[in-house]
Write an enzyme that holds these catalytic residues in place. Structure first.
Site, mmCIF file in Angstrom:
data_model
loop_
_atom_site.group_PDB
_atom_site.id
_atom_site.type_symbol
_atom_site.label_atom_id
_atom_site.label_comp_id
_atom_site.label_asym_id
_atom_site.label_seq_id
_atom_site.Cartn_x
_atom_site.Cartn_y
_atom_site.Cartn_z
ATOM 1 N N SER A 45 -21.305 26.021 -8.107
ATOM 2 C CA SER A 45 -22.508 26.672 -7.589
ATOM 3 C C SER A 45 -23.614 26.690 -8.644
ATOM 4 O O SER A 45 -24.786 26.556 -8.307
ATOM 5 C CB SER A 45 -22.198 28.081 -7.086
ATOM 6 O OG SER A 45 -21.557 28.843 -8.079
ATOM 7 N N GLU A 46 -23.247 26.843 -9.934
ATOM 8 C CA GLU A 46 -24.243 26.721 -11.004
ATOM 9 C C GLU A 46 -23.638 26.116 -12.255
ATOM 10 O O GLU A 46 -22.461 26.355 -12.573
ATOM 11 C CB GLU A 46 -24.857 28.082 -11.388
ATOM 12 C CG GLU A 46 -26.101 28.445 -10.610
ATOM 13 C CD GLU A 46 -25.783 29.075 -9.273
ATOM 14 O OE1 GLU A 46 -26.634 29.019 -8.368
ATOM 15 O OE2 GLU A 46 -24.664 29.600 -9.128
ATOM 16 N N THR A 47 -24.475 25.333 -12.946
ATOM 17 C CA THR A 47 -24.206 24.905 -14.310
ATOM 18 C C THR A 47 -25.290 25.512 -15.189
ATOM 19 O O THR A 47 -26.485 25.408 -14.870
ATOM 20 C CB THR A 47 -24.213 23.377 -14.437
ATOM 21 O OG1 THR A 47 -23.158 22.828 -13.639
ATOM 22 C CG2 THR A 47 -24.017 22.942 -15.883
#
Length: 261
Positions: A45-47
């Site tokens: 969902s996020e880096t």
């Protein structure tokens, strides 16, 4: 060229719970297209990408990318970044482009993160309710780092039963938060952001930057517990401190590796 990374389950007390984020420490900022490609490769969902800064109000610059876009604020990947970068310190400061300076502090075996609050006001939205497949009161953001809508439902069962039409919801360019009084915590929620490349986010710090003032007013107190009822699930503590939402939770490192370019 090798680029080390760490995958951390944030707002989790065991592996494979909470919300996974990849954290990458860089020497300098590369082209944005490369950052986006790396985030797509991780497909989380996020880096989070961090670059050290010398002195001043922050220790690192921090940016966050979903598989498809850069976002204005991300709580769980900031908590994960603190988990990776704190070392022996008690606090680490992150300078961000749109959310200001964010601080992760060590609190025993857990961490706290303070985020600028998102304020909402009543804003009926039939299209959003139809896309979510539920009936509730809609509140839209009037101040905050990113576009957010809170949908107040009658109970935790209604939150768990919510089954959005993701294709229709992707046309609504907001973070959609369905919430109600909780069963396993004071407050329960789920978060959907298909327009930003994430159908259902497992545990969302930035959503709780909106839920903290929203529920503090309704509960009549500044501190409460929260559970995000995704398939992975995650527990948080939420404290309203003026114009900041202080979120508490744990992190677990689940993977370390190198990206080869």
């Amino acid at each position: 060229m090798t680029m080390p990374f760490t995958v951390v389950d944030a707002f989790a007390d065991r592996p494979f719970a909470g919300n996974p984020a990849a954290v990458m420490l860089l020497d300098a900022w590369p082209d944005d297209a490369l950052l986006q490609s790396i985030a797509l490769e991780h497909n989380l969902s996020e880096t989070a990408f961090a670059v050290p800064v010398g002195g001043g109000e922050a220790d690192y610059e921090l940016r966050w990318f979903t598989p498809t876009v850069e976002i204005a604020m991300c709580g769980h990947a900031t908590l994960a970044s603190g988990h990776v970068l704190l070392g022996t310190r008690d606090a680490v400061r992150f300078a961000t482009r749109r959310a200001g300076v964010l601080i992760v502090r060590r609190e025993g075996g857990a961490y706290t993160l303070d985020l600028p609050v998102t304020r909402v006001a009543a804003a009926p939205d039939a299209a959003l309710l139809a896309a979510l497949g539920c009936d509730g009161e809609v509140f839209a953001s009037v101040a905050g780092a990113q576009e957010t809508s809170i949908i107040l439902l009658p109970d935790a069962a209604a939150v768990r039963a919510c089954s959005p039409d993701m294709a229709a919801l992707s046309a609504c360019h907001v973070m959609a938060i369905v919430t109600a009084p909780g069963d396993v915590a004071d407050v329960v929620s789920r978060v959907f952001v298909p327009a930003w490349g994430v159908d259902e986010d497992p545990v969302t710090g930035s959503a709780h930057a909106a839920l903290t003032p929203f529920w503090a007013e309704r509960l009549g107190r500044d501190r409460f517990t929260a559970f995000q009822a995704s398939a992975r699930g995650g527990h948080l503590t939420c404290t309203l401190a003026g114009d900041r939402a202080v979120l508490g939770g744990r992190c677990v490192t689940v993977m370390r590796g190198e990206l080869l370019l």
